[in-house]
Scaffold this motif. Sequence first.
Motif, PDB file in Angstrom:
ATOM      1  N   GLU A 199     -71.326  -0.570  19.406  1.00 14.54           N
ATOM      2  CA  GLU A 199     -71.313   0.711  20.129  1.00 14.54           C
ATOM      3  C   GLU A 199     -71.207   0.477  21.629  1.00 14.54           C
ATOM      4  N   ALA A 200     -70.273  -0.398  21.980  1.00 11.65           N
ATOM      5  CA  ALA A 200     -70.184  -0.844  23.369  1.00 11.65           C
ATOM      6  C   ALA A 200     -69.516   0.187  24.269  1.00 11.65           C
ATOM      7  N   GLY A 201     -68.930   1.224  23.670  1.00 10.85           N
ATOM      8  CA  GLY A 201     -68.356   2.285  24.488  1.00 10.85           C
ATOM      9  C   GLY A 201     -66.848   2.211  24.599  1.00 10.85           C
ATOM     10  N   THR A 202     -66.332   2.880  25.619  1.00 10.69           N
ATOM     11  CA  THR A 202     -64.891   2.962  25.835  1.00 10.69           C
ATOM     12  C   THR A 202     -64.307   1.579  26.075  1.00 10.69           C
ATOM     13  N   LYS A 203     -62.985   1.504  26.029  1.00  6.12           N
ATOM     14  CA  LYS A 203     -62.328   0.215  26.222  1.00  6.12           C
ATOM     15  C   LYS A 203     -62.796  -0.446  27.521  1.00  6.12           C
ATOM     16  N   GLU A 204     -62.799   0.299  28.610  1.00  8.27           N
ATOM     17  CA  GLU A 204     -63.113  -0.307  29.909  1.00  8.27           C
ATOM     18  C   GLU A 204     -64.551  -0.807  30.011  1.00  8.27           C
ATOM     19  N   LEU A 230     -64.920  -1.862  20.327  1.00  6.53           N
ATOM     20  CA  LEU A 230     -64.491  -0.891  21.339  1.00  6.53           C
ATOM     21  C   LEU A 230     -64.205   0.446  20.689  1.00  6.53           C
ATOM     22  N   SER A 231     -64.412   1.515  21.440  1.00  2.21           N
ATOM     23  CA  SER A 231     -63.889   2.805  21.007  1.00  2.21           C
ATOM     24  C   SER A 231     -62.413   2.832  21.394  1.00  2.21           C
ATOM     25  N   ALA A 232     -61.638   2.020  20.710  1.00  2.00           N
ATOM     26  CA  ALA A 232     -60.207   1.885  20.988  1.00  2.00           C
ATOM     27  C   ALA A 232     -59.565   1.270  19.754  1.00  2.00           C
ATOM     28  N   GLU A 233     -58.247   1.207  19.727  1.00  2.00           N
ATOM     29  CA  GLU A 233     -57.558   0.676  18.559  1.00  2.00           C
ATOM     30  C   GLU A 233     -57.931  -0.795  18.316  1.00  2.00           C
ATOM     31  N   PRO A 234     -57.948  -1.195  17.035  1.00  2.00           N
ATOM     32  CA  PRO A 234     -58.331  -2.573  16.686  1.00  2.00           C
ATOM     33  C   PRO A 234     -57.514  -3.632  17.436  1.00  2.00           C
ATOM     34  N   ILE A 235     -56.243  -3.366  17.683  1.00  3.34           N
ATOM     35  CA  ILE A 235     -55.429  -4.389  18.340  1.00  3.34           C
ATOM     36  C   ILE A 235     -55.936  -4.662  19.764  1.00  3.34           C
ATOM     37  N   GLU A 236     -56.521  -3.654  20.396  1.00  3.01           N
ATOM     38  CA  GLU A 236     -57.114  -3.849  21.729  1.00  3.01           C
ATOM     39  C   GLU A 236     -58.306  -4.786  21.638  1.00  3.01           C
ATOM     40  N   GLU A 237     -59.051  -4.667  20.541  1.00  3.54           N
ATOM     41  CA  GLU A 237     -60.190  -5.575  20.342  1.00  3.54           C
ATOM     42  C   GLU A 237     -59.702  -7.022  20.221  1.00  3.54           C
ATOM     43  N   VAL A 238     -58.575  -7.188  19.544  1.00  2.00           N
ATOM     44  CA  VAL A 238     -58.038  -8.541  19.336  1.00  2.00           C
ATOM     45  C   VAL A 238     -57.520  -9.125  20.655  1.00  2.00           C
ATOM     46  N   PHE A 239     -56.773  -8.323  21.400  1.00  2.00           N
ATOM     47  CA  PHE A 239     -56.269  -8.809  22.699  1.00  2.00           C
ATOM     48  C   PHE A 239     -57.435  -9.207  23.614  1.00  2.00           C
ATOM     49  N   ALA A 240     -58.448  -8.358  23.670  1.00  2.00           N
ATOM     50  CA  ALA A 240     -59.603  -8.657  24.528  1.00  2.00           C
ATOM     51  C   ALA A 240     -60.312  -9.918  24.043  1.00  2.00           C
TER      52      ALA A 240
ATOM     53  N   PRO B 260     -67.426   1.825  17.580  1.00  2.00           N
ATOM     54  CA  PRO B 260     -66.153   1.104  17.550  1.00  2.00           C
ATOM     55  C   PRO B 260     -65.224   1.754  16.527  1.00  2.00           C
ATOM     56  N   THR B 261     -64.062   1.182  16.406  1.00  2.00           N
ATOM     57  CA  THR B 261     -63.103   1.675  15.415  1.00  2.00           C
ATOM     58  C   THR B 261     -63.711   1.568  14.035  1.00  2.00           C
ATOM     59  N   CYS B 262     -63.534   2.587  13.229  1.00  2.00           N
ATOM     60  CA  CYS B 262     -64.062   2.605  11.864  1.00  2.00           C
ATOM     61  C   CYS B 262     -63.419   3.762  11.155  1.00  2.00           C
ATOM     62  N   SER B 263     -63.059   3.538   9.905  1.00  2.00           N
ATOM     63  CA  SER B 263     -62.328   4.581   9.180  1.00  2.00           C
ATOM     64  C   SER B 263     -63.222   5.746   8.782  1.00  2.00           C
ATOM     65  N   ARG B 264     -64.540   5.617   9.036  1.00  2.00           N
ATOM     66  CA  ARG B 264     -65.443   6.699   8.629  1.00  2.00           C
ATOM     67  C   ARG B 264     -65.411   7.895   9.583  1.00  2.00           C
ATOM     68  N   CYS B 265     -64.821   7.682  10.749  1.00  2.00           N
ATOM     69  CA  CYS B 265     -64.876   8.714  11.778  1.00  2.00           C
ATOM     70  C   CYS B 265     -63.859   9.825  11.512  1.00  2.00           C
ATOM     71  N   ASN B 266     -64.313  11.076  11.674  1.00  2.00           N
ATOM     72  CA  ASN B 266     -63.471  12.228  11.314  1.00  2.00           C
ATOM     73  C   ASN B 266     -62.889  12.996  12.491  1.00  2.00           C
ATOM     74  N   TYR B 267     -63.103  12.541  13.703  1.00  2.00           N
ATOM     75  CA  TYR B 267     -62.550  13.267  14.849  1.00  2.00           C
ATOM     76  C   TYR B 267     -62.073  12.273  15.896  1.00  2.00           C
ATOM     77  N   ASP B 268     -61.465  12.767  16.957  1.00  2.00           N
ATOM     78  CA  ASP B 268     -60.876  11.870  17.951  1.00  2.00           C
ATOM     79  C   ASP B 268     -61.962  11.370  18.908  1.00  2.00           C
ATOM     80  N   LEU B 269     -62.763  10.448  18.401  1.00  2.00           N
ATOM     81  CA  LEU B 269     -63.906   9.916  19.137  1.00  2.00           C
ATOM     82  C   LEU B 269     -63.483   9.153  20.390  1.00  2.00           C
TER      83      LEU B 269
END
Lengths: 348, 348
Positions: A199-204, A230-240, B260-269
Amino acid sequence: MSMKKIIKVKDIEIGNGKVTIQTMLSKKTTLVEENLADIIALKNAGCHIVRVAVSNDDEVVALRKICEKSVLPIVADIQFDYKMAIASIEAGASKIRINPSNIGDNSKVELICKKAKEYCIPIRVGVNMGSLDSEVEAKYGRTALGLAKSCIKCAELLESFDFFDIVLSVKASSVKTMVEACKILHKSTDYPLHIGVTEAGTKETGVIKNAVGIGALLLEDIGDTIRISLSAEPIEEVFASRRLLKSLNLLQGATVVSCPTCSRCNYDLFTFAKEIEEMTFDIKQNLHIAVMGCVVNGIGEGKDADIGIAGGGDNNFVIFQQGKVLKTVTSDNYKEEFLRLINEKIME
Amino acid sequence: MSMKKIIKVKDIEIGNGKVTIQTMLSKKTTLVEENLADIIALKNAGCHIVRVAVSNDDEVVALRKICEKSVLPIVADIQFDYKMAIASIEAGASKIRINPSNIGDNSKVELICKKAKEYCIPIRVGVNMGSLDSEVEAKYGRTALGLAKSCIKCAELLESFDFFDIVLSVKASSVKTMVEACKILHKSTDYPLHIGVTEAGTKETGVIKNAVGIGALLLEDIGDTIRISLSAEPIEEVFASRRLLKSLNLLQGATVVSCPTCSRCNYDLFTFAKEIEEMTFDIKQNLHIAVMGCVVNGIGEGKDADIGIAGGGDNNFVIFQQGKVLKTVTSDNYKEEFLRLINEKIME
């Protein structure tokens, strides 16, 4: 890291000294084709292991299809229902992640262990600050020690069922708590550790929190596999994750050092450094590239670079190797020439 | 940190236990009005001290004008010429940064010390891997120890001129080298430390390298003032510094934890978390906000949040405080209602 037990997740080893990169799929598990496409992209981006949430029967069906065709080992993430864990193992998951405290009766955990042993797959005991063992929480509070003790207690439960094919993780959204808990675990057990700030928050913000927490541990040789949440796409997690591992020389590849902001610079260094980094991001061998603002400092500070460039004023640029000038170029051809020489280096 | 000597840079103290944020101006020093406008923006962004390069007489003239009107203390950065150092002090700099090894004769360094003492301003001895003392380099090599010893030797030179109003820094583009060198300095001296990874690269890579290096040191209470060096605008360095200090509870303010990214989420978090972070970024008091994907995990994992929200499926959202449900809202009004409650919290 080298003292840890080695755990195999299909063809990937955790605990063998090479830190692996993980992420979690973000689309609904039932979107099989989309997820398979994502897994290919994630593999190409540098991911080693991918996790997927499994919460109901439809997702078990989807998991089986994903496991059959996935180009990366799949970890099934189970929240509460032991039946989902057992079904996921039968569906072909290469590892499952549970928090035994959330599963209920110990007899249910025992059934999961039996099934995992039958299928020869490991279990990650993943305890988060949000789901501590209640007895441990009562005794030690919501502290790093409580988090670590919770995880150790769960691992001991698995051991009591003669199950030892285990990876451990303790995550918190507090960087300090997570770092401290991992250090306790590292001292207390020889199971490999999956580390990350949750739950680290937004990408930044999340990139920074994870870099601090994961980085501090890796600097002390603690941690065998990482996920940057990250609250971002998985690929961003991989790049980081790749950037983080490269920053500690734990992953081979090109690194671009470049000057910070400074009024001495005479050309658009920010854009150029970014371009060079993008063009060399996927190189698999070590190559140390320097993009410097001015000759005065640049060549000296870029002494350790395999190849570097420095702005020289009057439309001139100097290309250098290990601190020695190789040639002078002009603003008309510096980009092409620098890239040509980088390519030569790669071919060597 | 508390054991360090306190050094004053105008009204800002370095070494008093509060970690301060620095950056460096990126425009030509002679662009006085533009730089003054940037300094105001940097102060508003959370910067405490700003550095500016001074390399010639025109820049000294500009420095004087900048110092007269600047809303932040100004550090003059000198590369080689002791006359520039002396002129910068006379022009009103609140601190200067030199690498004595680059200045030449010790008698020139002595003149700088005399002038700094006359004007009661401190000197930062800033040694980088690119400019080690040649004798020290010959003896210890281009190592962390060589870097630290180079800096200590320079500090001793200043001390020999009866000058003790000193801040130290040792920077490298290698995270490991910089961390190790700072640890040696921390043990060896009681001067406050300015820490950072230099030539760290593009914004994306540089933020990670600095977070790992600076973060690992701050976790051990090493470091009194920081600069995150990026090939990006100074304000980006300041924002990243704030995120870093907040992640270690070294700066008050709002923090947003989010799933973080997770398929359980139902809105644009992802978007919502980013919006909430942006809207609360400048709050000066501590406020722990959680933006979670689902109710199942969300409320538990958000237990430590002052206020949180979790998607609940079927267009419902749950707003909670310290793990207890406050109210249920719908997809029509969740944003407004959550923001209204955050504002209420701030007013409390």
